[in-house]
Design a protein around this motif. Sequence first.
Motif, PDB file in Angstrom:
ATOM      1  N   VAL A  56       0.841  -1.202   0.000  1.00 44.91           N
ATOM      2  CA  VAL A  56       0.000   0.000   0.000  1.00 44.91           C
ATOM      3  C   VAL A  56       0.877   1.252   0.000  1.00 44.91           C
ATOM      4  CG1 VAL A  56      -1.690   1.331   1.327  1.00 44.91           C
ATOM      5  CG2 VAL A  56      -1.968  -1.142   1.069  1.00 44.91           C
ATOM      6  N   SER A  57       1.915   1.263   0.811  1.00 47.57           N
ATOM      7  CA  SER A  57       2.816   2.414   0.868  1.00 47.57           C
ATOM      8  C   SER A  57       3.482   2.655  -0.484  1.00 47.57           C
ATOM      9  CB  SER A  57       3.874   2.189   1.951  1.00 47.57           C
ATOM     10  OG  SER A  57       4.743   3.279   2.015  1.00 47.57           O
ATOM     11  N   SER A  58       3.947   1.612  -1.110  1.00 46.01           N
ATOM     12  CA  SER A  58       4.592   1.720  -2.417  1.00 46.01           C
ATOM     13  C   SER A  58       3.621   2.270  -3.458  1.00 46.01           C
ATOM     14  CB  SER A  58       5.122   0.353  -2.841  1.00 46.01           C
ATOM     15  OG  SER A  58       5.620   0.395  -4.148  1.00 46.01           O
ATOM     16  N   MET A  59       2.403   1.743  -3.470  1.00 47.36           N
ATOM     17  CA  MET A  59       1.399   2.179  -4.442  1.00 47.36           C
ATOM     18  C   MET A  59       1.038   3.650  -4.239  1.00 47.36           C
ATOM     19  SD  MET A  59      -0.496   1.269  -6.999  1.00 47.36           S
ATOM     20  CE  MET A  59      -0.283  -0.499  -6.884  1.00 47.36           C
ATOM     21  N   LEU A  60       0.814   4.050  -2.986  1.00 45.93           N
ATOM     22  CA  LEU A  60       0.444   5.437  -2.721  1.00 45.93           C
ATOM     23  C   LEU A  60       1.581   6.397  -3.039  1.00 45.93           C
ATOM     24  CD1 LEU A  60      -1.720   5.239   0.522  1.00 45.93           C
ATOM     25  CD2 LEU A  60      -2.465   5.475  -1.834  1.00 45.93           C
TER      26      LEU A  60
END
Length: 142
Positions: A56-60
């Motif tokens: 999620v962190s990478s995507m955001l």
Amino acid sequence: MDQSEDQILADELAALGAVSGGSGRLVRWVAMLMRKNVHEIDLVIPLPFDDAVERVSSMLNQIGRAVENTQVAPGRDAATIRVVARGGAGGMNPVVVTALVSKGGQNGSEVRLRAAAKEGLIKQRAGEKTATLVAALLHEAR
């Protein structure tokens, strides 16, 4: 430092107003009075908690600029990731995207996506559109 969505959005709009030659302070004041378009989506990601937080962190971070992240310490059950993305016509409307990742059951980790944007006279539904886009990107990445 925990800032409210309204404050982050007002600051972002003020910065855009100042760049275009307007008064940043006036834009910030008007932005605080504007209505918000908010949309929330709940997802389950079939990954262990730490991997889900990383995904999620990478995507955001691909779609926006990090504003606030909580560090995941051993034994924690939830993490919050917040970015400012661009939405609306020409990408000129800032959108605050917040993801709360929490430990789920055996099926994986739970993610609550929340996207909020200020709405002017022309309704662009930037919060709703951004939340839907991020949810689709996370769904594809599984």
